[in-house]
Design an enzyme around this catalytic site. Structure first.
Site, short mmCIF file in Angstrom:
data_model
loop_
_atom_site.label_atom_id
_atom_site.label_comp_id
_atom_site.label_asym_id
_atom_site.label_seq_id
_atom_site.Cartn_x
_atom_site.Cartn_y
_atom_site.Cartn_z
N SER A 265 -4.24 -8.62 -1.72
CA SER A 265 -3.16 -9.00 -2.64
C SER A 265 -1.80 -8.49 -2.18
CB SER A 265 -3.47 -8.45 -4.02
OG SER A 265 -3.49 -7.04 -3.96
N CYS A 266 -1.74 -7.77 -1.05
CA CYS A 266 -0.47 -7.10 -0.74
C CYS A 266 0.26 -7.62 0.50
CB CYS A 266 -0.69 -5.62 -0.58
SG CYS A 266 -1.42 -4.90 -2.04
#
Ligand code: UGA
Length: 430
Positions: A265-266
């Site tokens: 997610s980053c």
């Protein structure tokens, strides 16, 4: 010290539990009541190594409580950490709607409190967000002045999913971006019993340190993948190459594992936000964009290798081992497996998949695949196998497990298989 944590995702919860284990009193605040009930009962709503045990302990010792009432959380703490998500918008820019809302609400809560309080942004936000959005919201909704009646810091997190708690408790460094010395002093005191260097900077420098760190790590992987792609054509094993490269202390061996690309997610989210931010100020960040593009192409490469081996994919049974974006998590957000599956489906392949933890999450994205309880079941009668996550389970697979395949074509995306146990497989970059 008394702390409140606003947002109990894997980062907020690991931070809260971590601080509580260091003899602080922590109030975890969230709008999701079900989540809070679980936490209150000592049950972690996210899977993180060590989190369940430590959460149970700090709840039992009454070092951690929960509340859905922000006024209560602010009134009963000295410092509030903003730990809400900052997802990507369609154009890649950072969606700051949660930061906006929470900072307004925190402002309203500050209006009802007389004593000094420090608000800390822990979420990853583009440079100048704290200055341009958070502080104005806090001031408007509290009717008070930042730097006089309350303090503000930006304290980025460097927690990896899967080892978030360990990363929190044993950081390489602690970055404290401070509006003024008084705000920063509070955080320095809070982190006094951590064994790591503390860097005190301005707010926007702290914000940029987080972006630059993730951009560097992501481009380091893309670099390894690019070298890997060249190595593959030359019949060289990029892992052997990177072992030699990584021993140079200026480079370090970490984040040089080539494969089907980074997920999670980053990295993509933060790179896209940095690219978008750069463009809004008239700078064309070609290097960062290429790190992203290369990452988009890596999953396509493994499917192209497969097509070369299998010929047409239409109607062929392809086994996928590993769906999570990395081992020890059930998270499939932005996982390379998603791009691989899309590509396989485009060519009409039939997919049988196995992952030790993330099949339920993947099912929500691709309900039509055949999900198998074991690797062996997924391998049975398949025309080829792609390995996309380096789960420990896969390291133990042996030749006999692959003997149930119809055609023995194995392509590795992560260097997960043990060559002493499995013969005849090729790697995406080696
Ligand atoms: C990343 C950073 O590592 C954290 O420092 C940061 O705090 C976090 O993002 C965040 O911004 O919140 P995370 O995404 O949890 O953490 O996971 P990583 O361990 O960094 O792995 C990311 C992806 O890169 C995975 O898909 C992994 O398989 C891939 N990777 C990693 C490689 O392909 N090769 C490598 O050598 C290392």
């Amino acid at each position: 010290m008394k702390i409140s944590i606003v947002g109990t995702g894997y980062m907020g919860l690991a931070t809260g539990v971590g601080f509580a284990s260091k003899k602080n009193h922590v109030i975890c605040m969230d709008i999701d009541k079900k989540r809070l009930d679980k936490i209150e009962g000592g049950k972690s709503p996210v899977y993180e190594t060590g989190l369940q045990d430590l959460l149970e302990r700090v709840v039992e010792k009454k070092n951690l409580e929960v509340s859905s009432d922000l006024d209560y959380a602010v009134k009963n703490s000295d410092v509030s950490f903003i730990c809400v998500p900052t997802p990507s918008k369609r154009n890649g820019s950072s969606d700051l709607k949660f930061i906006d809302k929470v900072s307004r609400n925190l402002g309203s809560s500050l209006a009802k409190k007389d004593s000094y309080h420090v608000v800390v942004v822990k979420s990853t936000v583009p440079p100048r967000t704290t200055e341009k959005l958070v502080i104005p919201n806090l001031e408007e909704f509290s009717g008070k002045k930042a730097g006089e009646n309350f303090g503000v810091c930006m304290n980025p997190e460097f927690l990896r999913e899967g080892s978030a708690l360990d990363d929190f408790l044993n950081p390489d460094r602690i970055v404290i971006g401070e509006l003024d010395k008084r705000s920063g002093d509070v955080l320095v005191e809070l982190y006094a019993n951590f064994n790591a260097p503390i860097i005190r900077t301005g707010l926007k420098v702290a914000e940029m340190i987080k972006y630059a760190s993730n951009a560097f790590l992501a481009s380091k992987i893309s670099f390894a993948n690019e070298i890997g792609n060249v190595c593959k054509s030359l019949g060289i094993d990029v892992y052997e190459v990177m072992m030699g490269v990584g021993l140079d202390h200026r480079i370090s061996p970490h984040f040089l594992r080539a494969g089907v690309g980074f997920g999670g997610s980053c990295f993509s989210k933060d790179l896209k936000a940095l690219v978008n931010k750069s463009k809004t100020i008239g700078y064309d960040p070609v290097y960062l964009e290429e790190a992203l593009n290369l990452n988009e192409r890596q999953p396509v490469r493994i499917v192209n290798l497969l097509r070369k081996r299998v010929g047409t994919l239409r109607g062929r049974n392809i086994c996928i081992l590993g769906l999570a974006f990395k081992p020890n998590t059930d998270d499939v957000r932005d996982a390379s497996s998603i791009r691989v599956v899309k590509e396989l489906l485009k060519f009409g392949a039939k997919i049988k998949a196995h992952d030790p933890k993330s099949m339920d999450n993947f099912k929500e994205l691709f309900p039509g695949l055949l999900y198998c309880k074991t690797a062996r079941e997924a391998l049975r009668d398949s025309d080829a196998c792609l390995v996309l996550t380096e789960w420990e389970d896969f390291k133990n697979l042996e030749d006999k497990d692959f003997s149930v395949m119809k055609n023995r074509i194995i392509i590795e995306g992560r260097k997960a298989l043990n060559p002493n146990k499995v013969k005849d497989f090729e790697g995406v970059c080696w």
